[in-house]
Design an enzyme around this catalytic site. Sequence first.
Site, PDB file in Angstrom:
ATOM      1  N   ARG A  35      19.093  85.830  42.856  1.00  0.00           N
ATOM      2  CA  ARG A  35      18.326  86.055  44.075  1.00  0.00           C
ATOM      3  C   ARG A  35      18.241  87.552  44.322  1.00  0.00           C
ATOM      4  NH1 ARG A  35      20.675  82.824  48.802  1.00  0.00           N
ATOM      5  NH2 ARG A  35      18.516  82.352  49.233  1.00  0.00           N
ATOM      6  N   PHE A  52      32.187  89.901  71.145  1.00  0.00           N
ATOM      7  CA  PHE A  52      31.456  89.072  70.190  1.00  0.00           C
ATOM      8  C   PHE A  52      30.265  89.815  69.571  1.00  0.00           C
ATOM      9  CE2 PHE A  52      27.800  86.081  69.810  1.00  0.00           C
ATOM     10  CZ  PHE A  52      28.245  85.360  68.710  1.00  0.00           C
ATOM     11  N   TYR A  63      11.659  88.710  56.484  1.00  0.00           N
ATOM     12  CA  TYR A  63      12.736  87.796  56.059  1.00  0.00           C
ATOM     13  C   TYR A  63      13.976  87.997  56.948  1.00  0.00           C
ATOM     14  CZ  TYR A  63      16.402  85.457  53.539  1.00  0.00           C
ATOM     15  OH  TYR A  63      17.464  84.637  53.250  1.00  0.00           O
ATOM     16  N   ARG A  99      25.225  95.062  50.681  1.00  0.00           N
ATOM     17  CA  ARG A  99      26.561  94.836  50.134  1.00  0.00           C
ATOM     18  C   ARG A  99      26.616  93.717  49.102  1.00  0.00           C
ATOM     19  NH1 ARG A  99      30.786  91.812  53.636  1.00  0.00           N
ATOM     20  NH2 ARG A  99      29.399  90.200  52.818  1.00  0.00           N
TER      21      ARG A  99
HETATM   22  C1  PS7 Z   1      25.028  81.848  66.043  1.00  0.00           C
HETATM   23  C2  PS7 Z   1      26.895  83.570  66.007  1.00  0.00           C
HETATM   24  C3  PS7 Z   1      24.610  89.461  68.727  1.00  0.00           C
HETATM   25  C4  PS7 Z   1      22.277  89.877  69.695  1.00  0.00           C
HETATM   26  C5  PS7 Z   1      24.962  81.398  59.933  1.00  0.00           C
HETATM   27  C6  PS7 Z   1      24.724  87.099  64.519  1.00  0.00           C
HETATM   28  C7  PS7 Z   1      23.090  84.059  56.558  1.00  0.00           C
HETATM   29  C8  PS7 Z   1      24.224  88.529  58.451  1.00  0.00           C
HETATM   30  O1  PS7 Z   1      24.226  85.516  53.557  1.00  0.00           O
HETATM   31  O2  PS7 Z   1      27.918  84.429  55.835  1.00  0.00           O
HETATM   32  O3  PS7 Z   1      26.228  84.050  53.474  1.00  0.00           O
HETATM   33  O4  PS7 Z   1      26.329  86.423  52.623  1.00  0.00           O
HETATM   34  O5  PS7 Z   1      28.206  86.869  56.194  1.00  0.00           O
HETATM   35  C9  PS7 Z   1      25.595  83.227  64.011  1.00  0.00           C
HETATM   36  C10 PS7 Z   1      22.569  89.612  67.278  1.00  0.00           C
HETATM   37  C11 PS7 Z   1      22.884  82.659  60.381  1.00  0.00           C
HETATM   38  C12 PS7 Z   1      22.925  87.646  62.909  1.00  0.00           C
HETATM   39  C13 PS7 Z   1      22.670  85.314  58.657  1.00  0.00           C
HETATM   40  C14 PS7 Z   1      24.697  82.526  63.100  1.00  0.00           C
HETATM   41  C15 PS7 Z   1      23.279  89.327  66.045  1.00  0.00           C
HETATM   42  C16 PS7 Z   1      22.217  82.060  59.232  1.00  0.00           C
HETATM   43  C17 PS7 Z   1      23.669  87.049  61.778  1.00  0.00           C
HETATM   44  C18 PS7 Z   1      24.815  83.216  61.774  1.00  0.00           C
HETATM   45  C19 PS7 Z   1      22.538  88.271  65.241  1.00  0.00           C
HETATM   46  C20 PS7 Z   1      21.491  83.110  58.417  1.00  0.00           C
HETATM   47  C21 PS7 Z   1      26.271  86.463  58.439  1.00  0.00           C
HETATM   48  C22 PS7 Z   1      23.195  87.606  60.449  1.00  0.00           C
HETATM   49  O6  PS7 Z   1      26.392  85.527  57.420  1.00  0.00           O
HETATM   50  O7  PS7 Z   1      26.137  86.045  55.053  1.00  0.00           O
HETATM   51  C23 PS7 Z   1      25.811  82.889  65.306  1.00  0.00           C
HETATM   52  C24 PS7 Z   1      23.145  89.639  68.507  1.00  0.00           C
HETATM   53  C25 PS7 Z   1      24.158  82.408  60.683  1.00  0.00           C
HETATM   54  C26 PS7 Z   1      23.395  87.676  64.151  1.00  0.00           C
HETATM   55  C27 PS7 Z   1      22.422  84.216  57.890  1.00  0.00           C
HETATM   56  C28 PS7 Z   1      23.829  86.143  58.466  1.00  0.00           C
HETATM   57  C29 PS7 Z   1      24.999  86.277  59.179  1.00  0.00           C
HETATM   58  C30 PS7 Z   1      24.018  87.279  59.231  1.00  0.00           C
HETATM   59  P1  PS7 Z   1      25.745  85.457  53.604  1.00  0.00           P
HETATM   60  P2  PS7 Z   1      27.267  85.702  56.094  1.00  0.00           P
HETATM   61 MN    MN Z   2      20.758  82.386  53.005  1.00  0.00          MN
HETATM   62 MN    MN Z   3      29.510  88.004  50.014  1.00  0.00          MN
END
Ligand code: PS7
Ligand code: MN
Ligand code: MN
Length: 359
Positions: free
Chosen positions: A209, A269, A152, A199
């Site tokens: 969930r 970043f 997942y 968290r």
């Molecule tokens: C394209 C920057 C840097 C090699 C929206 C960035 C939710 C934890 O679940 O809102 O709403 O509580 O805090 C980001 C690797 C992904 C993983 C993932 C797209 C790092 C949709 C992000 C981020 C890889 C699925 C935070 C993992 O969300 O969580 C871009 C390198 C999105 C990264 C989700 C979550 C991000 C996450 P929630 P958040």
């Molecule tokens: Mn989600």
């Molecule tokens: Mn939260």
Amino acid sequence: VHTRDPSKEPVTLRACFEHLNKTSRSFSTVIQELNPEMLVPIALFYLVLRGLDTIEDDMTIPLEKKEPLLRDFHKHMKIEGWTFKDSGPNERDRDLLVHFDDVTAELNKVDKKYYDIIEDITIKMSNGMADYAMNSEFNSDGIKTVPEYEKYCHYVAGLVGEGLTRLFVEGKYANPALLERMYLAESMGQFLQKTNIIRDVHEDFLDKRRFWPKDIWNKYVDKWEDMFDPRYRTQAVHCTSEMVLNALRHADECLFYMAGIREQSVFNFVAIPQTMAIATLELVFQNPAIFESHVKITKGDACSLMTRSTQNLQVACNVFREYARRIAKKNDPRDPNYLEISAACGKIEQFIETLFPSQ
Ligand code: PS7
Ligand code: MN
Ligand code: MN
Ligand code: MN
Ligand code: MN
Ligand code: MN
């Protein structure tokens, strides 16, 4: 350093940056500091995935509607003018989908070499999300094993790491060797996602969930609800230790990944979310408050982490070492995970020592 000039931007691009600001999460700030070449592709990549996640998270959309919406998302994002107005009224980023036509308009202008990467990751992530949505509907037990949990995390975060790495290499901002070691990018995503899942345990519980794998929590309590019952706090805290231990194992690969970044804005970043994550792991470790409230690192800590993540790899490693030591210090010999936590913290320190030997 690099500053946007909104007055020279098309209205739809300006709207995209407003959407990015409104999602108001840690990512929006670091994205906007990216170099001009990466800025727009990564901002749009973020908005596409944020839109997808808003659909995934929305428990008011019936599954027979949600499944095709997810699986066909890569087609919708190609259609100029596509929007989605049926998100639940409480969905945080509902507005982004209502105005998704701003995103589709700008995506259609993105250089093909970048667009193809965004599209490929969107296809893989949306199908993974759909599989899990189907599974949690028909199998009320949800995520059972650790490999299922990690799969997942692969779909929702490991794939983001893969996509970002391909974008960085395409723009010549990262060492192409990272493409042959994609497990490092996977670890970057796993580390962030697992920290988020630990968290957010209480918030996700209220939303009905659960992402913590049954094979882990069932060693400590019989029923998931017991994790939130004050009578089982000790067991719940010990269970958290096992989840933290599982996440900590990615730390060394995250540092190794960061060594492959060749440009400062891209380094910032990737490094800022990672140092925030290890600080968050330290905060949730041995902390029963996560079972009744939303815990967050303080503004002051976040500020200092920002500064220390935007210098160079050595400074970022010092942050990791500091938090690994704090975790080791908080470690409790009565915790069944005591020895393994202690070993994992030692391993992080050792790894940093090989990268930057002291004296
Ligand atoms: C394209 C920057 C840097 C090699 C929206 C960035 C939710 C934890 O679940 O809102 O709403 O509580 O805090 C980001 C690797 C992904 C993983 C993932 C797209 C790092 C949709 C992000 C981020 C890889 C699925 C935070 C993992 O969300 O969580 C871009 C390198 C999105 C990264 C989700 C979550 C991000 C996450 P929630 P958040
Ligand atoms: Mn989600
Ligand atoms: Mn939260
Ligand atoms: Mn979410
Ligand atoms: Mn979450
Ligand atoms: Mn939620």
